[in-house]
Design a protein around this motif. Structure first.
Motif, PDB file in Angstrom:
ATOM      1  N   THR A  73      59.127  11.736  26.897  1.00  0.00           N
ATOM      2  CA  THR A  73      59.383  11.425  28.320  1.00  0.00           C
ATOM      3  C   THR A  73      58.353  13.030  29.306  1.00  0.00           C
ATOM      4  O   THR A  73      56.925  12.623  30.131  1.00  0.00           O
ATOM      5  CB  THR A  73      61.081  11.706  28.854  1.00  0.00           C
ATOM      6  OG1 THR A  73      61.448  11.324  28.240  1.00  0.00           O
ATOM      7  CG2 THR A  73      60.358  11.234  30.641  1.00  0.00           C
ATOM      8  N   LYS A  77      54.884  13.258  30.932  1.00  0.00           N
ATOM      9  CA  LYS A  77      54.467  13.686  33.106  1.00  0.00           C
ATOM     10  C   LYS A  77      53.234  14.838  32.386  1.00  0.00           C
ATOM     11  O   LYS A  77      52.798  15.257  33.559  1.00  0.00           O
ATOM     12  CB  LYS A  77      55.626  14.133  33.187  1.00  0.00           C
ATOM     13  CG  LYS A  77      57.047  12.769  33.488  1.00  0.00           C
ATOM     14  CD  LYS A  77      56.702  11.977  34.833  1.00  0.00           C
ATOM     15  CE  LYS A  77      57.708  11.202  34.980  1.00  0.00           C
ATOM     16  NZ  LYS A  77      57.287  10.411  35.568  1.00  0.00           N
ATOM     17  N   LYS A 205      66.595  17.791  31.703  1.00  0.00           N
ATOM     18  CA  LYS A 205      68.087  17.410  31.710  1.00  0.00           C
ATOM     19  C   LYS A 205      68.496  17.843  32.611  1.00  0.00           C
ATOM     20  O   LYS A 205      70.158  17.405  33.161  1.00  0.00           O
ATOM     21  CB  LYS A 205      68.644  16.725  30.373  1.00  0.00           C
ATOM     22  CG  LYS A 205      67.596  16.169  29.325  1.00  0.00           C
ATOM     23  CD  LYS A 205      68.580  14.933  28.950  1.00  0.00           C
ATOM     24  CE  LYS A 205      68.262  13.919  27.611  1.00  0.00           C
ATOM     25  NZ  LYS A 205      68.597  13.406  26.847  1.00  0.00           N
ATOM     26  N   ASP A 207      69.098  17.937  35.693  1.00  0.00           N
ATOM     27  CA  ASP A 207      70.325  16.849  36.602  1.00  0.00           C
ATOM     28  C   ASP A 207      71.522  16.744  36.011  1.00  0.00           C
ATOM     29  O   ASP A 207      72.175  15.976  36.677  1.00  0.00           O
ATOM     30  CB  ASP A 207      69.187  15.715  36.794  1.00  0.00           C
ATOM     31  CG  ASP A 207      68.884  14.672  35.453  1.00  0.00           C
ATOM     32  OD1 ASP A 207      68.849  15.423  33.818  1.00  0.00           O
ATOM     33  OD2 ASP A 207      68.759  13.669  35.774  1.00  0.00           O
ATOM     34  N   THR A 235      63.546  21.689  34.215  1.00  0.00           N
ATOM     35  CA  THR A 235      62.835  20.536  34.332  1.00  0.00           C
ATOM     36  C   THR A 235      63.417  18.887  34.282  1.00  0.00           C
ATOM     37  O   THR A 235      65.182  18.844  33.689  1.00  0.00           O
ATOM     38  CB  THR A 235      61.988  20.044  32.610  1.00  0.00           C
ATOM     39  OG1 THR A 235      62.283  19.693  31.871  1.00  0.00           O
ATOM     40  CG2 THR A 235      60.396  20.839  33.348  1.00  0.00           C
ATOM     41  N   VAL A 236      63.228  18.058  34.882  1.00  0.00           N
ATOM     42  CA  VAL A 236      64.427  16.737  35.337  1.00  0.00           C
ATOM     43  C   VAL A 236      62.829  15.844  34.947  1.00  0.00           C
ATOM     44  O   VAL A 236      61.988  15.299  35.719  1.00  0.00           O
ATOM     45  CB  VAL A 236      64.391  16.544  36.325  1.00  0.00           C
ATOM     46  CG1 VAL A 236      65.849  14.973  36.302  1.00  0.00           C
ATOM     47  CG2 VAL A 236      65.695  18.011  36.840  1.00  0.00           C
ATOM     48  N   PRO A 238      61.929  12.542  33.384  1.00  0.00           N
ATOM     49  CA  PRO A 238      61.746  11.257  34.562  1.00  0.00           C
ATOM     50  C   PRO A 238      60.957  11.389  35.822  1.00  0.00           C
ATOM     51  O   PRO A 238      60.234  10.508  36.305  1.00  0.00           O
ATOM     52  CB  PRO A 238      63.153  10.679  34.340  1.00  0.00           C
ATOM     53  CG  PRO A 238      63.690  11.354  33.560  1.00  0.00           C
ATOM     54  CD  PRO A 238      63.209  12.651  33.628  1.00  0.00           C
ATOM     55  N   LYS A 239      61.864  12.249  36.615  1.00  0.00           N
ATOM     56  CA  LYS A 239      60.918  12.689  37.688  1.00  0.00           C
ATOM     57  C   LYS A 239      59.603  13.614  38.235  1.00  0.00           C
ATOM     58  O   LYS A 239      59.267  13.660  38.859  1.00  0.00           O
ATOM     59  CB  LYS A 239      62.520  13.632  38.670  1.00  0.00           C
ATOM     60  CG  LYS A 239      63.803  12.527  38.707  1.00  0.00           C
ATOM     61  CD  LYS A 239      64.485  12.846  39.665  1.00  0.00           C
ATOM     62  CE  LYS A 239      65.677  12.377  40.243  1.00  0.00           C
ATOM     63  NZ  LYS A 239      66.747  13.017  40.601  1.00  0.00           N
ATOM     64  N   GLY A 240      59.296  13.877  36.285  1.00  0.00           N
ATOM     65  CA  GLY A 240      58.323  15.316  36.510  1.00  0.00           C
ATOM     66  C   GLY A 240      58.763  16.697  37.711  1.00  0.00           C
ATOM     67  O   GLY A 240      58.506  17.294  37.486  1.00  0.00           O
ATOM     68  N   THR A 241      60.430  16.599  37.798  1.00  0.00           N
ATOM     69  CA  THR A 241      60.763  18.246  38.031  1.00  0.00           C
ATOM     70  C   THR A 241      60.654  19.102  37.358  1.00  0.00           C
ATOM     71  O   THR A 241      60.729  18.712  35.963  1.00  0.00           O
ATOM     72  CB  THR A 241      61.746  17.818  38.709  1.00  0.00           C
ATOM     73  OG1 THR A 241      62.370  16.723  39.603  1.00  0.00           O
ATOM     74  CG2 THR A 241      62.176  18.989  39.074  1.00  0.00           C
TER      75      THR A 241
END
Ligand SMILES: Nc1nc2c(ncn2[C@@H]2O[C@H](COP(=O)(O)OP(=O)(O)O)[C@@H](O)[C@H]2O)c(=O)[nH]1
Ligand SMILES: [Mg+2]
Length: 331
Positions: A73, A77, A205, A207, A235-236, A238-241
């Motif tokens: 993932t 990104k 992860k 989040d 990082t997160v 899937p959100k690209g954070t």
């Protein structure tokens, strides 16, 4: 026998042509070339001969860490972010799953699909087979092909901290280790293996649970190497954070290597390991083939099976026989 069954003199010309297409960035040629790399033998040698002078421009990145931490993932990104920065990106995903199922392999391919059609992105998966040395060799040469094809950035995704993964992860300019909160045992593994290979650490992860403790544990374990203190990023995927910060950190590390003149030295160290491995692997294949054509091989085998000779003494004699074998090596 790894060698291609087709007559090689005809193949030589074909491989030469294929190499020139790879150098022009032809994706279809790249696909064929990587398959040749995986197959080994004289075609591989010819291919690498042709493209090697044109390598060394890409910044190569290894992404490693335990299964399920979000590496694929994150790679997706990172591709997007590099595309925004105008870079061409080559990706090699090395899959650990059994070659019988190939499940995760397909998953990786699907997950990365949105980019595959773009001209500036090339993605390839490689199944990890039984042959550990062979995989690392194929991976190194695939990185070379992607580099020679004009990719600015080459990303290799591997799993875990086993021998192969460490070999592959260290065959690059920068290694990113991806972990996640509450891994428990994995943090121990980190201390045992990942710690040494990581130039950048990511706690993905972020989040799911508060990653503060994990980040603290990792940060207190990392060591400064030649003036670089590996950052620990959150990082997160899937959100690209946090992905912009990750790519920034990679670029910063790349600059750091160049400015300190460390890139060459690291490359040389990698080559040293690679050449030693490749030479020994080829030597073993060749010696075994020649030995099997020797009368003394069958003689000794016969003696051991009749208990006239023990296996240990036989091995010692075989080493001496191999040392005396001559013949023209495959050039
Ligand atoms: N909640 C959450 N899920 C994530 C995150 N990153 C990845 N995942 C999910 O975790 C699973 C494994 O991700 P994947 O990228 O395949 O991990 P890999 O095995 O390390 O390559 C997938 O279902 C992802 O959607 C994240 O930051 N947060
Ligand atoms: Mg993956």
């Amino acid at each position: 026998m790894k060698y291609a069954p087709t007559p090689f003199c005809r193949d030589r010309a074909l491989v030469g042509e294929l190499a020139s297409r790879v150098l022009k960035g032809d994706h279809r040629a790249l696909g064929k070339a990587i398959s040749i790399i995986e197959g080994g033998g004289p075609a591989r040698r010819k291919l690498i001969q042709e493209i090697y002078p044109r390598t060394g421009n890409a910044f190569t990145i290894g992404i490693t860490g335990p299964t399920g931490t979000g590496k694929s993932t994150l790679v997706n990104k990172a591709i997007e972010e590099y595309r925004k920065r105008g870079r061409k990106v080559g990706v090699l995903a090395i899959d650990p799953s059994s070659p019988l199922t190939g499940g995760a392999l397909l998953g990786d391919r699907l997950r990365m699909m949105d980019h595959s059609l773009e001209r500036e992105v090339y993605i390839r998966s490689m199944a990890s087979r039984g042959d550990v040395g062979g995989l690392a060799r194929a991976a190194r040469n695939t990185i070379r092909l992607l580099d020679a094809a004009g990719m600015d950035v080459v990303i290799v995704e591997t799993v875990g901290a086993g021998q192969t993964e460490v070999q592959v992860a260290t065959a690059v300019d920068a290694t990113v280790v991806v972990l996640m909160p509450q891994l428990g045992d994995e943090i121990q593994a980190f201390k045992a293996g990942f710690n040494e290979i990581g130039d950048i650490f990511v706690v993905n992860k972020a989040d799911i649970t508060n990653p503060a403790k994990t980040i603290f544990n990792i940060a207190s374990g990392v060591e400064e190497k030649n003036g670089w203190r590996p950052p620990v990023l959150k990082t997160v995927a899937p959100k690209g954070t946090g992905v912009v910060a990750l790519v920034d950190a990679l670029e910063k590390f790349g600059k750091f290597l160049e400015e300190r003149g460390l890139r060459e030295g690291r490359m040389r160290q990698r080559l040293e390991a690679e050449l030693m491995e490749a030479a020994f692997s080829d030597f073993c294949d060749e010696a075994a083939n020649r030995l099997k054509g020797e009368k003394s091989w069958r003689l000794i085998l016969g003696q051991v099976s009749k208990k006239e000779l023990d296996p240990e003494t036989a091995a010692g004699r075989l080493v001496k026989i191999i040392g005396k074998l001559d013949g023209t090596p495959n050039a």
